[in-house]
Motif scaffolding. Sequence first.
Motif, mmCIF file in Angstrom:
data_model
loop_
_atom_site.group_PDB
_atom_site.id
_atom_site.type_symbol
_atom_site.label_atom_id
_atom_site.label_comp_id
_atom_site.label_asym_id
_atom_site.label_seq_id
_atom_site.Cartn_x
_atom_site.Cartn_y
_atom_site.Cartn_z
ATOM 1 N N ALA A 9 0.830 -1.212 0.000
ATOM 2 C CA ALA A 9 0.000 0.000 0.000
ATOM 3 C C ALA A 9 0.866 1.264 0.000
ATOM 4 O O ALA A 9 0.556 2.237 -0.706
ATOM 5 C CB ALA A 9 -0.930 -0.012 1.211
ATOM 6 N N SER A 10 1.948 1.263 0.782
ATOM 7 C CA SER A 10 2.816 2.444 0.824
ATOM 8 C C SER A 10 3.519 2.665 -0.516
ATOM 9 O O SER A 10 3.710 3.815 -0.942
ATOM 10 C CB SER A 10 3.857 2.289 1.942
ATOM 11 O OG SER A 10 4.733 1.204 1.675
ATOM 12 N N LEU A 11 3.890 1.579 -1.200
ATOM 13 C CA LEU A 11 4.518 1.708 -2.522
ATOM 14 C C LEU A 11 3.527 2.246 -3.557
ATOM 15 O O LEU A 11 3.897 3.036 -4.428
ATOM 16 C CB LEU A 11 5.065 0.353 -2.971
ATOM 17 C CG LEU A 11 6.276 -0.177 -2.186
ATOM 18 C CD1 LEU A 11 6.574 -1.610 -2.572
ATOM 19 C CD2 LEU A 11 7.500 0.698 -2.424
ATOM 20 N N ILE A 12 2.273 1.813 -3.460
ATOM 21 C CA ILE A 12 1.240 2.338 -4.368
ATOM 22 C C ILE A 12 1.038 3.829 -4.127
ATOM 23 O O ILE A 12 0.947 4.622 -5.077
ATOM 24 C CB ILE A 12 -0.083 1.561 -4.175
ATOM 25 C CG1 ILE A 12 0.073 0.112 -4.633
ATOM 26 C CG2 ILE A 12 -1.215 2.228 -4.953
ATOM 27 C CD1 ILE A 12 -1.115 -0.769 -4.297
ATOM 28 N N LEU A 13 0.977 4.225 -2.855
ATOM 29 C CA LEU A 13 0.806 5.645 -2.539
ATOM 30 C C LEU A 13 2.004 6.463 -3.004
ATOM 31 O O LEU A 13 1.838 7.580 -3.517
ATOM 32 C CB LEU A 13 0.609 5.813 -1.027
ATOM 33 C CG LEU A 13 -0.716 5.325 -0.443
ATOM 34 C CD1 LEU A 13 -0.711 5.458 1.067
ATOM 35 C CD2 LEU A 13 -1.891 6.094 -1.034
ATOM 36 N N GLU A 14 3.207 5.925 -2.843
ATOM 37 C CA GLU A 14 4.404 6.643 -3.287
ATOM 38 C C GLU A 14 4.413 6.826 -4.798
ATOM 39 O O GLU A 14 4.815 7.876 -5.304
ATOM 40 C CB GLU A 14 5.650 5.882 -2.847
ATOM 41 C CG GLU A 14 6.957 6.583 -3.200
ATOM 42 C CD GLU A 14 8.172 5.839 -2.713
ATOM 43 O OE1 GLU A 14 9.292 6.305 -2.963
ATOM 44 O OE2 GLU A 14 8.001 4.780 -2.083
ATOM 45 N N GLN A 15 3.949 5.810 -5.519
ATOM 46 C CA GLN A 15 3.938 5.870 -6.975
ATOM 47 C C GLN A 15 2.925 6.879 -7.495
ATOM 48 O O GLN A 15 3.156 7.532 -8.513
ATOM 49 C CB GLN A 15 3.627 4.479 -7.536
ATOM 50 C CG GLN A 15 3.714 4.379 -9.054
ATOM 51 C CD GLN A 15 3.457 2.966 -9.537
ATOM 52 O OE1 GLN A 15 3.010 2.100 -8.790
ATOM 53 N NE2 GLN A 15 3.737 2.718 -10.795
ATOM 54 N N HIS A 16 1.803 7.040 -6.805
ATOM 55 C CA HIS A 16 0.717 7.876 -7.311
ATOM 56 C C HIS A 16 0.576 9.222 -6.583
ATOM 57 O O HIS A 16 -0.019 10.151 -7.131
ATOM 58 C CB HIS A 16 -0.620 7.123 -7.210
ATOM 59 C CG HIS A 16 -0.739 5.977 -8.157
ATOM 60 N ND1 HIS A 16 -0.220 4.728 -7.901
ATOM 61 C CD2 HIS A 16 -1.311 5.898 -9.388
ATOM 62 C CE1 HIS A 16 -0.472 3.929 -8.912
ATOM 63 N NE2 HIS A 16 -1.125 4.604 -9.829
ATOM 64 N N CYS A 17 1.083 9.311 -5.342
ATOM 65 C CA CYS A 17 0.867 10.533 -4.557
ATOM 66 C C CYS A 17 2.152 11.184 -4.070
ATOM 67 O O CYS A 17 2.095 12.300 -3.542
ATOM 68 C CB CYS A 17 -0.031 10.238 -3.348
ATOM 69 S SG CYS A 17 -1.602 9.461 -3.751
ATOM 70 N N GLY A 18 3.278 10.517 -4.182
ATOM 71 C CA GLY A 18 4.525 11.103 -3.725
ATOM 72 C C GLY A 18 4.993 10.527 -2.403
ATOM 73 O O GLY A 18 4.263 9.820 -1.691
ATOM 74 N N ASP A 19 6.239 10.884 -2.044
ATOM 75 C CA ASP A 19 6.889 10.285 -0.875
ATOM 76 C C ASP A 19 6.253 10.727 0.432
ATOM 77 O O ASP A 19 6.052 9.914 1.341
ATOM 78 C CB ASP A 19 8.378 10.651 -0.896
ATOM 79 C CG ASP A 19 9.114 10.085 0.309
ATOM 80 O OD1 ASP A 19 9.138 8.851 0.445
ATOM 81 O OD2 ASP A 19 9.650 10.875 1.112
ATOM 82 N N ILE A 20 5.919 12.011 0.564
ATOM 83 C CA ILE A 20 5.377 12.523 1.835
ATOM 84 C C ILE A 20 4.035 11.876 2.141
ATOM 85 O O ILE A 20 3.780 11.396 3.254
ATOM 86 C CB ILE A 20 5.259 14.056 1.786
ATOM 87 C CG1 ILE A 20 6.650 14.687 1.679
ATOM 88 C CG2 ILE A 20 4.522 14.581 3.011
ATOM 89 C CD1 ILE A 20 6.637 16.184 1.518
ATOM 90 N N VAL A 21 3.137 11.853 1.155
ATOM 91 C CA VAL A 21 1.820 11.242 1.344
ATOM 92 C C VAL A 21 1.967 9.760 1.656
ATOM 93 O O VAL A 21 1.243 9.212 2.495
ATOM 94 C CB VAL A 21 0.950 11.444 0.081
ATOM 95 C CG1 VAL A 21 -0.384 10.713 0.224
ATOM 96 C CG2 VAL A 21 0.698 12.928 -0.159
ATOM 97 N N ALA A 22 2.931 9.088 0.999
ATOM 98 C CA ALA A 22 3.132 7.660 1.228
ATOM 99 C C ALA A 22 3.573 7.393 2.665
ATOM 100 O O ALA A 22 3.092 6.453 3.315
ATOM 101 C CB ALA A 22 4.157 7.120 0.242
#
Length: 528
Positions: A9-22
Amino acid sequence: MSAKQILLASLILEQHCGDIVARIGKNILNKGFTTLSSIALDTGFSKNKIRKALCQLIQHNLVKCQKNQRGFITYTGQLSNIFAIMYYPRFIQKAKMLFGDVAELIVEQLLLHGWMTMTSVVTRVTQRLHDPQAEASVAINEYQVSEQFANMASMHLLQHSTLESIDPSKAPPNESEKYQLPRAYTPTVSASHRRKASFNNDKISIDFQDSDIFWQVNIQQFNVHLVDEIIVDGTRNCIDEIASKVMDVMCKMTNVDRSCFSDKTKRLGFYEIAENLSHQEMSEGDLLSWLSILEQEKGGFVTKQSDSSGGLYAINIKNILHALSLACIESIIKENLGAKSFRIFNCLRMKGYLEQQQRCFIGYCVLTYKTDKNPIEDFCMIPSKEAKELVYKLVEENFVNLLEVPRSADYAPSRTLYLFGVNVPQVCRMLLDKIYTILANIKIRQCEESKQETRLLEKSERLEGTISSLQSQGFDEDSQAVKDIREMMTDYEKERLVRLENIVKKCDHGEMQVTETLFVFSQFVILT
């Protein structure tokens, strides 16, 4: 919620929303329920930066906020919605298949922004369709776009935002209210009177007086349509094309009122099905035969629930997903552990819990080939020692359960029965855990490869931008200026770019295949 799920889930968020959001999303998933102060303490980010990230997560329904008993605002992650990001391309493709290009753009806008008003969606889509720089500019007005929006809402593919009020005293909206269009939108009124709108070459504006009504994509309903695709494709593979057409019609008749958590569809009358199949030129006698075949296929793809009015039939979604999940499991066992392990697994699945010394377990290898004359049975015995090794290998890989049944309170091995059996839902959960790891590894590999070639990618983008600028000024591909710019990229750099492109393609292709298996297993586990 396992550590592997949180990592993916954190990798998906990083890919689509950026590092801070992830990082903030991962912290929320790890804590389960957490507050703004706790997030700031764990991550070290300022509260202002965390608020912006939380707004983005809440707007896309990836995090839910609520007030606890002590009056504090707490945040919790929506893991299923985060995983649904992997299926966004399929949602967009499904909207296009059902309603056309306009619906594709509507879903794309809503997935991009999380939730929007109907006015904003219609305006943006109309502008996209009239963009003179677009590859395929279409002459379509906002009235036609709003009609497609209404059609998708009637199919429950779009719904009002489910962003809940933090005030527990406020009652949640009714189910029927989720799909109601703004009052200013009245389909029975002509286009010139139903809305305040103006359209010309310079300006597009529309107002449905809906500033307080926000819409979002109904992920669960799109999941229902994806399950329908699996059902139809599975029927085509197991039986034939005609049977899949019957199943397709039955799915379309039930998907609006069905939940993705339903193990069966609503009951459909025989004559209702026949009426919807009239365009297929199928007689009632043929339809009855095909429904009988579907009823007998692998535990019952279709269940006959009554004989009144020609018969009432329902699609048994759980049985179909069980058959498809089992086919995936068997394929994995045969590929990784061999044909003999596959035969032992099937024997245990069909016979239930068996002892190691039972002949039907040790010597199971019955292959039946159906011919026009008589069945041919080929008995291929597995030696006892080899069977023992194979079954313990299946136990080690968690495909087979080992159950100890003591005959005495001291659990002495000589007075204990050791039974072997198969639990298909448990095997699916085990494979799901591995799939999360596989997807995480794919995303990590893709990210690392791109990071290693960051400077090369930036150089390639700059050169391509310069070439595009020259081409817009009238220079063609064969002009000397364009050739000189292309020669600024050395052969070695071109080889590295080709290598990176091949790796990214392989990762994307592998991710697409694994997510299809993930969807089948996860839907089956939900129903069990």
